[in-house]
Design a protein around this motif. Structure first.
Motif, PDB file in Angstrom:
ATOM      1  N   ALA A   1       3.075  -3.239   3.393  1.00 43.68           N
ATOM      2  CA  ALA A   1       1.869  -3.906   3.475  1.00 43.68           C
ATOM      3  C   ALA A   1       1.009  -3.575   4.705  1.00 43.68           C
ATOM      4  O   ALA A   1       1.668  -3.365   5.841  1.00 43.68           O
ATOM      5  CB  ALA A   1       2.193  -5.145   3.234  1.00 43.68           C
ATOM      6  N   ILE A   2      -0.308  -3.690   4.596  1.00 45.24           N
ATOM      7  CA  ILE A   2      -1.106  -3.526   5.822  1.00 45.24           C
ATOM      8  C   ILE A   2      -0.818  -4.971   6.366  1.00 45.24           C
ATOM      9  O   ILE A   2      -1.223  -5.908   5.859  1.00 45.24           O
ATOM     10  CB  ILE A   2      -2.500  -3.256   5.370  1.00 45.24           C
ATOM     11  N   SER A   3      -0.777  -5.033   7.703  1.00 39.97           N
ATOM     12  CA  SER A   3      -0.636  -6.068   8.514  1.00 39.97           C
ATOM     13  C   SER A   3      -2.093  -6.566   8.701  1.00 39.97           C
ATOM     14  O   SER A   3      -2.939  -6.074   9.156  1.00 39.97           O
ATOM     15  CB  SER A   3      -0.029  -5.978   9.742  1.00 39.97           C
TER      16      SER A   3
ATOM     17  N   LYS B   1       0.798  -1.325  -0.043  1.00 42.93           N
ATOM     18  CA  LYS B   1       0.149   0.088   0.052  1.00 42.93           C
ATOM     19  C   LYS B   1       0.892   1.002  -0.042  1.00 42.93           C
ATOM     20  O   LYS B   1       0.344   2.288  -0.366  1.00 42.93           O
ATOM     21  CB  LYS B   1      -0.958   0.088   1.056  1.00 42.93           C
ATOM     22  N   GLU B   2       2.135   1.348   0.396  1.00 39.91           N
ATOM     23  CA  GLU B   2       3.050   2.395   0.465  1.00 39.91           C
ATOM     24  C   GLU B   2       4.399   2.131  -0.166  1.00 39.91           C
ATOM     25  O   GLU B   2       4.609   0.975  -0.075  1.00 39.91           O
ATOM     26  CB  GLU B   2       3.110   2.843   2.091  1.00 39.91           C
ATOM     27  N   MET B   3       5.059   3.052  -0.815  1.00 43.17           N
ATOM     28  CA  MET B   3       6.326   2.747  -1.205  1.00 43.17           C
ATOM     29  C   MET B   3       7.244   4.078  -0.678  1.00 43.17           C
ATOM     30  O   MET B   3       6.579   5.146  -1.035  1.00 43.17           O
ATOM     31  CB  MET B   3       6.346   2.707  -2.651  1.00 43.17           C
ATOM     32  N   GLY B   4       8.424   3.956  -0.383  1.00 43.99           N
ATOM     33  CA  GLY B   4       9.301   4.936  -0.169  1.00 43.99           C
ATOM     34  C   GLY B   4      10.387   4.556  -1.069  1.00 43.99           C
ATOM     35  O   GLY B   4      10.700   3.768  -1.134  1.00 43.99           O
ATOM     36  N   VAL B   5      11.034   6.039  -1.434  1.00 49.37           N
ATOM     37  CA  VAL B   5      12.104   5.767  -2.390  1.00 49.37           C
ATOM     38  C   VAL B   5      13.480   6.916  -1.638  1.00 49.37           C
ATOM     39  O   VAL B   5      13.036   7.989  -1.292  1.00 49.37           O
ATOM     40  CB  VAL B   5      11.916   6.157  -3.705  1.00 49.37           C
ATOM     41  N   GLY B   6      14.425   6.394  -1.629  1.00 48.28           N
ATOM     42  CA  GLY B   6      15.495   7.101  -1.029  1.00 48.28           C
ATOM     43  C   GLY B   6      16.818   6.989  -1.653  1.00 48.28           C
ATOM     44  O   GLY B   6      16.978   6.008  -2.380  1.00 48.28           O
ATOM     45  N   ARG B   7      17.744   8.044  -1.710  1.00 52.44           N
ATOM     46  CA  ARG B   7      18.760   8.037  -2.296  1.00 52.44           C
ATOM     47  C   ARG B   7      20.053   8.530  -1.313  1.00 52.44           C
ATOM     48  O   ARG B   7      19.876   9.228  -0.350  1.00 52.44           O
ATOM     49  CB  ARG B   7      18.906   9.334  -3.454  1.00 52.44           C
ATOM     50  N   TYR B   8      21.218   7.635  -1.530  1.00 51.07           N
ATOM     51  CA  TYR B   8      22.362   8.015  -0.623  1.00 51.07           C
ATOM     52  C   TYR B   8      23.496   7.936  -1.781  1.00 51.07           C
ATOM     53  O   TYR B   8      23.739   6.857  -2.468  1.00 51.07           O
ATOM     54  CB  TYR B   8      22.604   7.018   0.332  1.00 51.07           C
ATOM     55  N   ASN B   9      24.065   9.232  -1.993  1.00 58.08           N
ATOM     56  CA  ASN B   9      25.069   9.288  -3.195  1.00 58.08           C
ATOM     57  C   ASN B   9      24.612   8.783  -4.396  1.00 58.08           C
ATOM     58  O   ASN B   9      23.438   9.321  -4.659  1.00 58.08           O
ATOM     59  CB  ASN B   9      26.582   8.749  -2.782  1.00 58.08           C
TER      60      ASN B   9
END
Length: 52
Positions: free
Chosen positions: A48-50, A31-39
């Motif tokens: 997901a929903i438990s 249900k959710e997505m996070g995107v992150g960057r390092y260098n």
């Protein structure tokens, strides 16, 4: 994880072309997505929903 995309849109486009990443992103339980960057590395986190 992805190395090299210039921005989040490029990283997500690459993951969409990867069968394993795409399968996970299209999973109806996610249900959710996070995107992150390092260098120069990009990572995604899917949530997901438990079950109760």
């Amino acid at each position: 994880m992805a190395k090299g995309p210039k921005n989040a849109a490029e990283a997500i486009a690459g993951w969409t072309k990867s069968p394993e990443h795409c399968k996970n992103m299209m999973n109806a339980q996610m249900k959710e997505m996070g995107v992150g960057r390092y260098n120069e590395y990009w990572a995604q986190e899917l949530g997901a929903i438990s079950p109760k």
